[in-house]
Design a protein around this motif. Structure first.
Motif, short mmCIF file in Angstrom:
data_model
loop_
_atom_site.label_atom_id
_atom_site.label_comp_id
_atom_site.label_asym_id
_atom_site.label_seq_id
_atom_site.Cartn_x
_atom_site.Cartn_y
_atom_site.Cartn_z
N VAL A 1 0.83 -1.20 0.00
CA VAL A 1 0.00 0.00 0.00
C VAL A 1 0.87 1.25 0.00
O VAL A 1 0.60 2.22 -0.73
CB VAL A 1 -0.95 0.00 1.21
N GLY A 2 1.91 1.25 0.79
CA GLY A 2 2.80 2.41 0.85
C GLY A 2 3.48 2.69 -0.48
O GLY A 2 3.57 3.84 -0.92
N GLU A 3 3.97 1.65 -1.14
CA GLU A 3 4.63 1.83 -2.43
C GLU A 3 3.66 2.34 -3.49
O GLU A 3 3.99 3.25 -4.27
CB GLU A 3 5.26 0.51 -2.88
N LEU A 4 2.46 1.75 -3.54
CA LEU A 4 1.48 2.18 -4.54
C LEU A 4 0.99 3.60 -4.27
O LEU A 4 0.78 4.39 -5.20
CB LEU A 4 0.30 1.21 -4.58
N THR A 5 0.81 3.94 -3.01
CA THR A 5 0.34 5.28 -2.66
C THR A 5 1.37 6.35 -3.01
O THR A 5 1.01 7.45 -3.45
CB THR A 5 0.02 5.35 -1.15
N ALA A 6 2.64 6.03 -2.85
CA ALA A 6 3.70 7.01 -3.09
C ALA A 6 4.18 7.04 -4.54
O ALA A 6 5.01 7.87 -4.90
CB ALA A 6 4.88 6.72 -2.17
N ALA A 7 3.66 6.16 -5.38
CA ALA A 7 4.16 6.04 -6.75
C ALA A 7 3.91 7.31 -7.56
O ALA A 7 2.88 7.97 -7.43
CB ALA A 7 3.51 4.85 -7.45
N ASP A 8 4.88 7.67 -8.41
CA ASP A 8 4.75 8.79 -9.33
C ASP A 8 5.59 8.49 -10.56
O ASP A 8 6.05 7.36 -10.75
CB ASP A 8 5.16 10.11 -8.66
N ALA A 9 5.82 9.49 -11.40
CA ALA A 9 6.59 9.27 -12.63
C ALA A 9 8.00 8.79 -12.32
O ALA A 9 8.56 7.95 -13.05
CB ALA A 9 6.63 10.56 -13.45
N ALA A 10 8.58 9.29 -11.24
CA ALA A 10 9.93 8.87 -10.87
C ALA A 10 9.97 7.39 -10.50
O ALA A 10 10.97 6.70 -10.74
CB ALA A 10 10.44 9.72 -9.71
N THR A 11 8.87 6.89 -9.94
CA THR A 11 8.79 5.47 -9.58
C THR A 11 8.91 4.60 -10.82
O THR A 11 9.64 3.60 -10.84
CB THR A 11 7.47 5.16 -8.86
N VAL A 12 8.19 4.98 -11.87
CA VAL A 12 8.24 4.20 -13.12
C VAL A 12 9.65 4.22 -13.69
O VAL A 12 10.19 3.18 -14.11
CB VAL A 12 7.23 4.75 -14.14
N ASN A 13 10.27 5.40 -13.71
CA ASN A 13 11.65 5.50 -14.22
C ASN A 13 12.59 4.63 -13.40
O ASN A 13 13.48 3.96 -13.95
CB ASN A 13 12.11 6.95 -14.19
N ARG A 14 12.42 4.64 -12.09
CA ARG A 14 13.28 3.83 -11.22
C ARG A 14 13.11 2.35 -11.49
O ARG A 14 14.08 1.59 -11.54
CB ARG A 14 12.97 4.15 -9.76
N LEU A 15 11.87 1.92 -11.68
CA LEU A 15 11.61 0.51 -11.95
C LEU A 15 12.25 0.07 -13.27
O LEU A 15 12.87 -1.00 -13.35
CB LEU A 15 10.10 0.26 -11.99
N VAL A 16 12.09 0.90 -14.30
CA VAL A 16 12.64 0.54 -15.61
C VAL A 16 14.16 0.58 -15.60
O VAL A 16 14.83 -0.38 -16.00
CB VAL A 16 12.08 1.49 -16.70
N ASP A 17 14.72 1.70 -15.14
CA ASP A 17 16.18 1.85 -15.15
C ASP A 17 16.85 0.81 -14.26
O ASP A 17 17.87 0.20 -14.63
CB ASP A 17 16.57 3.25 -14.68
N GLY A 18 16.25 0.58 -13.08
CA GLY A 18 16.83 -0.38 -12.16
C GLY A 18 16.79 -1.80 -12.69
O GLY A 18 17.72 -2.58 -12.47
#
Length: 240
Positions: free
Chosen positions: A194-211
């Motif tokens: 819940v915490g991860e989904l609530t805090a997700a934003d554009a930077a989250t997507v970039n972090r997931l892809v780049d990481g």
């Protein structure tokens, strides 16, 4: 004048759409071989009977029944035909080609969110020759049909790409929580999710892809370990 709309397939989604169309003032003709029409919908005996005299046909069947429903409805000489089924882009293009042969305006309409709770207000994306006509008919009745230039199949393609993400994420959440429940820490993991989904934003997507690219080897090994843990607590590991 709202015109006449036929709804083929009166399951959960089809009935909700039909009910809202009736409430909005449209004349709605419905057909489903197994389900009775909801109040206010004119029951019919076949796809062709429902389509007869309709300005717009909404096919809300299963993907496997989409082609058969269209072929059966042709005998009713329908107006525009909108296929709302979750079918492949190839199936949508096949339907569009068949519609063109019979000079029936066709639209590929993708339902982009669950219908229950939203009904006719559910976001929809339409492509194909009749996309604008479908939006012009439904939106004044309370629908939320967005159109996109291009051939039939493009809306289905976008819906299925969205499903790769959303359904894949859903499957990962379900499997992780099942394993956490078996390990006795479901509440702990649920809070993290819940915490991860609530805090997700554009930077989250970039972090997931780049990481994922940068740490592919390490993450592959980590997921193998995760799959081992899931198996050890007695849950089949499908995603590890």
């Amino acid at each position: 004048m709202t015109g006449t709309i036929a709804v083929l397939g009166l399951g959960e989604a089809g009935s909700a759409l039909a009910r809202d169309l009736v409430t909005a003032g449209a004349v709605v003709r419905g057909y489903d071989p197994a389900i009775s029409a909801v109040d206010g919908v004119v029951p019919t005996d076949s796809e062709a009977d429902a389509a007869r005299g309709a300005d717009l046909v909404l096919s809300v069947n299963s993907a496997s029944a989409a082609l058969r429903a269209f072929e059966a409805g042709l005998a009713g000489l329908p107006g525009a035909w909108a296929d709302l089924n979750t079918a492949s882009p190839g199936t949508k293009r096949e339907l569009a080609a068949l519609a063109a042969e019979h000079r029936v305006p066709f639209a590929d309409v993708a339902i982009m969110a669950p219908v229950p709770g939203r009904g006719l207000r559910v976001p929809m994306l339409a492509t194909g020759p009749a996309a604008d006509a479908v939006a012009a008919t439904l939106n004044p009745l309370g629908a939320a049909v967005e159109t996109m230039p291009g051939e039939a199949g493009l809306a289905a393609e976008r819906k299925l790409l969205r499903s790769v993400f959303f359904k894949g994420m859903s499957a990962a959440v379900v499997e992780a929580l099942q394993a956490a429940r078996a390990a006795g820490c479901e509440d702990w993991l649920r809070k993290i999710i819940v915490g991860e989904l609530t805090a997700a934003d554009a930077a989250t997507v970039n972090r997931l892809v780049d990481g994922s690219y940068r740490h592919a080897v390490r993450r592959t090994a980590e997921m193998a370990g995760g799959a081992e843990v899931v198996g050890q607590v007695g849950v089949p590991a499908h995603l590890g």
